[in-house]
Design a protein around this motif. Structure first.
Motif, mmCIF file in Angstrom:
data_model
loop_
_atom_site.group_PDB
_atom_site.id
_atom_site.type_symbol
_atom_site.label_atom_id
_atom_site.label_comp_id
_atom_site.label_asym_id
_atom_site.label_seq_id
_atom_site.Cartn_x
_atom_site.Cartn_y
_atom_site.Cartn_z
ATOM 1 N N PRO A 62 -23.050 18.722 98.687
ATOM 2 C CA PRO A 62 -22.593 19.580 99.775
ATOM 3 C C PRO A 62 -23.606 20.709 100.008
ATOM 4 O O PRO A 62 -24.292 21.160 99.098
ATOM 5 C CB PRO A 62 -21.259 20.129 99.270
ATOM 6 C CG PRO A 62 -20.779 19.085 98.318
ATOM 7 C CD PRO A 62 -22.024 18.564 97.649
ATOM 8 N N LEU A 63 -23.704 21.144 101.252
ATOM 9 C CA LEU A 63 -24.705 22.132 101.656
ATOM 10 C C LEU A 63 -24.589 23.450 100.907
ATOM 11 O O LEU A 63 -25.586 24.134 100.695
ATOM 12 C CB LEU A 63 -24.598 22.370 103.171
ATOM 13 C CG LEU A 63 -25.749 23.083 103.839
ATOM 14 C CD1 LEU A 63 -27.080 22.380 103.595
ATOM 15 C CD2 LEU A 63 -25.492 23.194 105.336
ATOM 16 N N ASP A 64 -23.403 23.817 100.438
ATOM 17 C CA ASP A 64 -23.235 25.102 99.749
ATOM 18 C C ASP A 64 -23.540 25.040 98.251
ATOM 19 O O ASP A 64 -23.350 26.002 97.524
ATOM 20 C CB ASP A 64 -21.838 25.662 99.983
ATOM 21 C CG ASP A 64 -20.735 24.764 99.435
ATOM 22 O OD1 ASP A 64 -21.030 23.644 98.965
ATOM 23 O OD2 ASP A 64 -19.569 25.185 99.482
ATOM 24 N N THR A 65 -24.059 23.911 97.762
ATOM 25 C CA THR A 65 -24.408 23.763 96.354
ATOM 26 C C THR A 65 -25.561 24.708 95.994
ATOM 27 O O THR A 65 -26.506 24.856 96.754
ATOM 28 C CB THR A 65 -24.826 22.306 96.059
ATOM 29 O OG1 THR A 65 -23.739 21.448 96.390
ATOM 30 C CG2 THR A 65 -25.203 22.105 94.613
ATOM 31 N N VAL A 66 -25.461 25.347 94.831
ATOM 32 C CA VAL A 66 -26.520 26.247 94.340
ATOM 33 C C VAL A 66 -27.262 25.531 93.218
ATOM 34 O O VAL A 66 -26.688 25.258 92.163
ATOM 35 C CB VAL A 66 -25.923 27.576 93.832
ATOM 36 C CG1 VAL A 66 -27.012 28.456 93.241
ATOM 37 C CG2 VAL A 66 -25.183 28.290 94.956
ATOM 38 N N ALA A 67 -28.548 25.206 93.471
ATOM 39 C CA ALA A 67 -29.356 24.494 92.482
ATOM 40 C C ALA A 67 -30.829 24.852 92.655
ATOM 41 O O ALA A 67 -31.626 24.041 93.123
ATOM 42 C CB ALA A 67 -29.154 22.995 92.626
#
Length: 105
Positions: A62-67
């Protein structure tokens, strides 16, 4: 914005976001488990600064993933890897499957 369809997110990844380096080495944030699609293919990739590496797999999250780069990732509970780079795929309101492409080393 059209998010990547949930039915495509068949796998899970646990991401420990890289936060910097301390006296004892890398510092990681709290682990977060996300649903994703794993593409197990090796390929040559180039980061934004021109660095090249051979990718072991690519996650579509998903676009809001923080990686951020250098984050630790465990794919499907058993395969540890490191984030090499990410690509934000945002159609800007067009009907595209918006997602974050996470390239693993």
């Amino acid at each position: 914005m059209a998010d990547i369809p949930a039915w495509l997110l068949r796998h899970t990844a646990t991401i420990e976001p890289y936060e910097g380096t301390g006296a004892a080495g890398p510092i990681y944030g709290a682990p977060v488990t996300v649903r994703c699609f794993v593409d197990d293919v090796s390929r040559l990739v180039r980061s934004g600064d021109g660095t090249e590496a051979v990718s072991s797999a690519t996650l579509y999250c998903p676009l809001d993933t923080v990686a951020p780069a250098e984050s630790r990732v465990t794919v499907n509970g058993h395969r540890p890897a490191t984030v090499f780079t990410t690509f934000r795929r945002d159609g800007g309101g067009l009907p595209t499957p918006d997602h974050l492409e996470v390239v693993l080393q």
